[in-house]
Design an enzyme around this catalytic site. Structure first.
Site, PDB file in Angstrom:
ATOM      1  N   ASN A  62       0.728  -0.671   0.027  1.00 15.91           N
ATOM      2  CA  ASN A  62       0.359   0.336   0.168  1.00 15.91           C
ATOM      3  C   ASN A  62       0.415   1.193  -0.051  1.00 15.91           C
ATOM      4  O   ASN A  62       0.274   2.282   0.049  1.00 15.91           O
ATOM      5  CB  ASN A  62      -1.053   0.431   1.268  1.00 15.91           C
ATOM      6  N   GLU A 116       5.128  -3.936  12.068  1.00 16.05           N
ATOM      7  CA  GLU A 116       3.737  -3.137  11.992  1.00 16.05           C
ATOM      8  C   GLU A 116       2.744  -3.455  11.194  1.00 16.05           C
ATOM      9  O   GLU A 116       2.962  -4.252  10.453  1.00 16.05           O
ATOM     10  CB  GLU A 116       4.579  -1.147  10.905  1.00 16.05           C
ATOM     11  N   CYS A 140      -2.996   1.805   6.537  1.00 16.29           N
ATOM     12  CA  CYS A 140      -3.376   0.805   7.983  1.00 16.29           C
ATOM     13  C   CYS A 140      -3.215   2.318   9.204  1.00 16.29           C
ATOM     14  O   CYS A 140      -3.727   1.712  10.214  1.00 16.29           O
ATOM     15  CB  CYS A 140      -1.426   0.578   8.336  1.00 16.29           C
ATOM     16  N   GLU A 169       9.373   2.946  13.432  1.00 14.89           N
ATOM     17  CA  GLU A 169      10.699   3.661  12.515  1.00 14.89           C
ATOM     18  C   GLU A 169      10.525   4.794  12.984  1.00 14.89           C
ATOM     19  O   GLU A 169       9.768   5.263  13.317  1.00 14.89           O
ATOM     20  CB  GLU A 169       9.762   3.437  11.300  1.00 14.89           C
TER      21      GLU A 169
HETATM   22  P1  NAD Z   1       1.092  -9.456   3.944  1.00 19.40           P
HETATM   23  O1  NAD Z   1       1.263 -10.005   5.110  1.00 19.40           O
HETATM   24  O2  NAD Z   1      -0.076  -9.637   2.701  1.00 19.40           O
HETATM   25  O3  NAD Z   1       2.191  -8.898   3.341  1.00 19.40           O
HETATM   26  C1  NAD Z   1       3.421  -7.954   3.573  1.00 19.40           C
HETATM   27  C2  NAD Z   1       4.804  -8.742   3.210  1.00 19.40           C
HETATM   28  O4  NAD Z   1       5.248 -10.072   3.620  1.00 19.40           O
HETATM   29  C3  NAD Z   1       4.763  -9.216   1.523  1.00 19.40           C
HETATM   30  O5  NAD Z   1       5.959  -8.161   1.087  1.00 19.40           O
HETATM   31  C4  NAD Z   1       4.431 -10.616   0.875  1.00 19.40           C
HETATM   32  O6  NAD Z   1       5.032 -11.106   0.272  1.00 19.40           O
HETATM   33  C5  NAD Z   1       5.444 -10.818   2.440  1.00 19.40           C
HETATM   34  N1  NAD Z   1       4.939 -12.303   2.872  1.00 19.40           N
HETATM   35  C6  NAD Z   1       4.076 -13.424   3.044  1.00 19.40           C
HETATM   36  N2  NAD Z   1       3.685 -14.416   3.428  1.00 19.40           N
HETATM   37  C7  NAD Z   1       5.261 -14.587   4.149  1.00 19.40           C
HETATM   38  C8  NAD Z   1       5.719 -15.977   4.285  1.00 19.40           C
HETATM   39  N3  NAD Z   1       5.653 -16.724   4.785  1.00 19.40           N
HETATM   40  N4  NAD Z   1       7.378 -15.320   5.280  1.00 19.40           N
HETATM   41  C9  NAD Z   1       7.875 -13.544   4.311  1.00 19.40           C
HETATM   42  N5  NAD Z   1       7.205 -13.234   3.866  1.00 19.40           N
HETATM   43  C10 NAD Z   1       5.924 -12.803   3.632  1.00 19.40           C
HETATM   44  O7  NAD Z   1       0.766  -7.542   4.106  1.00 19.40           O
HETATM   45  P2  NAD Z   1      -0.693  -7.046   2.438  1.00 19.40           P
HETATM   46  O8  NAD Z   1      -1.281  -7.619   2.242  1.00 19.40           O
HETATM   47  O9  NAD Z   1       1.075  -6.754   1.389  1.00 19.40           O
HETATM   48  O10 NAD Z   1      -0.229  -4.856   3.598  1.00 19.40           O
HETATM   49  C11 NAD Z   1      -1.645  -4.815   3.940  1.00 19.40           C
HETATM   50  C12 NAD Z   1      -1.389  -5.608   5.044  1.00 19.40           C
HETATM   51  O11 NAD Z   1      -0.056  -4.565   5.531  1.00 19.40           O
HETATM   52  C13 NAD Z   1      -2.258  -4.319   6.426  1.00 19.40           C
HETATM   53  O12 NAD Z   1      -2.875  -4.971   7.227  1.00 19.40           O
HETATM   54  C14 NAD Z   1      -2.143  -3.387   6.592  1.00 19.40           C
HETATM   55  O13 NAD Z   1      -2.551  -2.659   7.824  1.00 19.40           O
HETATM   56  C15 NAD Z   1      -0.441  -3.349   7.350  1.00 19.40           C
HETATM   57  N6  NAD Z   1       0.569  -2.168   6.739  1.00 19.40           N
HETATM   58  C16 NAD Z   1       0.434  -1.809   7.861  1.00 19.40           C
HETATM   59  C17 NAD Z   1       1.413  -0.630   8.524  1.00 19.40           C
HETATM   60  C18 NAD Z   1       1.443   0.075   9.363  1.00 19.40           C
HETATM   61  O14 NAD Z   1       2.829   0.756   9.454  1.00 19.40           O
HETATM   62  N7  NAD Z   1       1.442  -0.791  10.482  1.00 19.40           N
HETATM   63  C19 NAD Z   1       1.902   0.059   7.403  1.00 19.40           C
HETATM   64  C20 NAD Z   1       0.937  -0.727   5.546  1.00 19.40           C
HETATM   65  C21 NAD Z   1       0.578  -1.354   5.895  1.00 19.40           C
END
Ligand code: NAD
Length: 479
Positions: free
Chosen positions: A149, A247, A281, A459
């Site tokens: 995102n 995060e 997020c 961060e």
């Molecule tokens: P996701 O957890 O599906 O994926 C995040 C990353 O993890 C991707 O690069 C993905 O390929 C990787 N990943 C997936 N499976 C993995 C595994 N088994 N081992 C290691 N890496 C793996 O999340 P998303 O759909 O890409 O992002 C949306 C989420 O991110 C939402 O929940 C949002 O709230 C959160 N987010 C949080 C913040 C924050 O700072 N708190 C900021 C932006 C987004």
């Protein structure tokens, strides 16, 4: 012909098997083709980062400053082009894409400055004749795993401090947004990073990301993404006794009190809940509104929602772009249906929209009559969907705001100094906003949350040092 982008391992661009990246505003538009790394390439990248660590961690601050400053300058100079590609691959508006690119340049600039501000402490020992030095050292090989995102800002706010403090990196971006990730790595590579210092491994999370989690040679992992994946990162990191930082999601409350300036409150809700298609997020997904202002607030918000221009991210008039992909669109619709089934009223929007090109267009949705117990009020939806929860007074508003498994941001709209001050002190969130949207933060101050939203050191800003360095205390007896 779409561009074909490779992975960067040990200073070489490698890879062939490509995956395609589709524009969510126009599914007929292929943004590019990208190499998809497997476990072997992930291991090679980790080995390269390990080999590059001793020299990079001992490089002087001027070498690191030069690379980070050059990268910042190039990102800023190419903000329109990079921002356009970002909007094309993620679906946020052109203005948001360019704005996020400028933010990435500012972050690299900030951490270029940080390389010149490294410090330590010299303190007397409690033992006569002994001196004590407290210094910070790089952690080692850092695994950076990012979500879709914020395709350039999140990689920037992890990569820049990691490099500034002398770490080497294996970077695995989200599958949906490889172009922005590739651009940032290409820029840093050409800015003069020695081989192996920054490695890019685009590919599946379950393959490449998992290989990073499973490696004993990854000394720290900075992860942003969903709670589910974050828990896997945590469990694997404990297994290897490595440092980790998470995060994750949010269910951020925006409290609107009777004494709020209505125009300010509606602006905050509109921006916080629906801009960037609600895919932040920090989005305000729970609008907690006291009795006397409730109906005026809902009417005014619906009026403003009705005027929002929803369309192709690249059209200059567009205020809300498409949802990122078909899976996320379905999730948004499912949660709207769940909210209605649980007793909320769909007061506005929620339907798919047709535009000139095929894409994932959804009219922002407002659920009213929601309670905080509904699943739609408790679970992260991650789309342009907000629930209005009616409360009788400030005390109930605060209790509802805090009654959530998450704790990333929170906000309050009020003209009462007493309530604003009380809320700042008692809100169980990492970031609190008064008369501002819950989304939208500065880059020079800490970013992060509490409870199920975050784990580990903050961060951004100077606080980033906490994660990307480790403290050493050295004692000397000089005789
Ligand atoms: P996701 O957890 O599906 O994926 C995040 C990353 O993890 C991707 O690069 C993905 O390929 C990787 N990943 C997936 N499976 C993995 C595994 N088994 N081992 C290691 N890496 C793996 O999340 P998303 O759909 O890409 O992002 C949306 C989420 O991110 C939402 O929940 C949002 O709230 C959160 N987010 C949080 C913040 C924050 O700072 N708190 C900021 C932006 C987004």
């Amino acid at each position: 012909m779409a561009q074909f982008r490779k992975n960067l391992i040990d200073g070489e661009w490698v890879g062939d098997a490509g995956s395609r990246n589709i524009n969510p505003s126009d599914t007929g538009d292929v943004v590019g083709e990208y190499a998809s790394a497997g476990v072997d390439q992930a291991r090679q990248a980790i080995a390269a980062a390990k080999a590059a660590f001793p020299a990079w961690s001992r490089s002087g601050p001027l070498a690191r400053h030069a690379v980070l400053k050059k990268a910042s300058d190039e990102i800023m100079a190419r903000k329109d082009e990079i921002g356009r590609n970002l909007a094309r691959e993620e679906g946020k508006t052109l203005a948001e894409g360019i704005g996020e690119t400028i933010r990435a340049a500012q972050i690299f600039d900030f951490f270029a400055g940080e390389t010149l501000r490294l410090s330590g402490e010299v303190v007397p020992s409690v033992r006569p004749g002994v001196g004590v030095e407290i210094t910070r050292e790089a952690v080692g090989v850092v695994g950076i795993i990012t979500p879709w995102n914020f395709p350039i800002a999140i990689p920037a706010w992890k990569i820049a401090p990691a490099l500034a403090h002398g770490n080497t990196i294996v970077f695995k971006p989200a599958e949906l947004v490889p172009e922005s990730a590739w651009s940032i790595v290409d820029i840093l590579h050409r800015a003069g990073l020695p081989k192996g210092v920054l490695n890019l491994v685009m590919g599946k999370g379950s393959v490449v990301g998992q290989a990073m989690l499973d490696s004993p040679d990854v000394n720290a992992i900075s992860f942003t993404g969903s709670v589910g994946t974050g828990k896997r990162v945590a469990a694997a990191s404990v297994e290897h006794m490595r440092k980790f930082q998470l995060e994750m999601g949010g269910k951020n409350p925006l409290v609107v009190l009777d004494d709020a300036d209505l125009a300010v409150a509606v602006d905050c809700a509109l921006n916080g809940a629906f801009f960037s298609t609600g895919q932040r997020c920090t989005a305000s997904s729970r609008l907690i509104v006291t009795d006397a202002i409730h109906d005026r607030f809902v009417d005014a918000l619906k009026e403003r929602m009705d005027k929002l221009v929803i369309g192709d991210a690249l059209d200059a008039q567009t205020q809300i772009g498409p949802v990122v992909d078909a899976t996320q669109l379905k999730q948004d619709e499912d949660y709207i249906a769940i909210g209605v089934r649980e007793g909320a009223t769909l007061a506005f929007g929620g339907e798919r929209l047709d535009r000139k090109t095929p894409g994932f267009y959804l009219k922002p949705a407002l659920l009213t009559g929601a309670t905080n117990a509904m699943r739609s009020s408790r679970e992260e939806i991650f789309g342009p969907v907000a629930s209005v929860i009616r409360v009788k007074d400030y005390d109930e508003a605060l209790a509802v705001a805090n009654d959530t498994p998450f704790g990333l941001t929170s906000g309050i709209c009020t003209s009462s100094l007493k309530h604003a001050t009380h809320f700042k002190r008692n809100s169980e969130a990492g970031m609190v906003m008064v008369n501002l949207p819950t989304a939208g933060v500065d880059f020079h101050v800490p970013f992060g949350g509490r409870k199920g939203s975050s784990y580990g050191p903050r961060e951004q800003g100077r606080y980033a040092m906490e994660f990307y360095t480790t403290v050493k205390t050295a004692y000397t007896f000089a005789g």
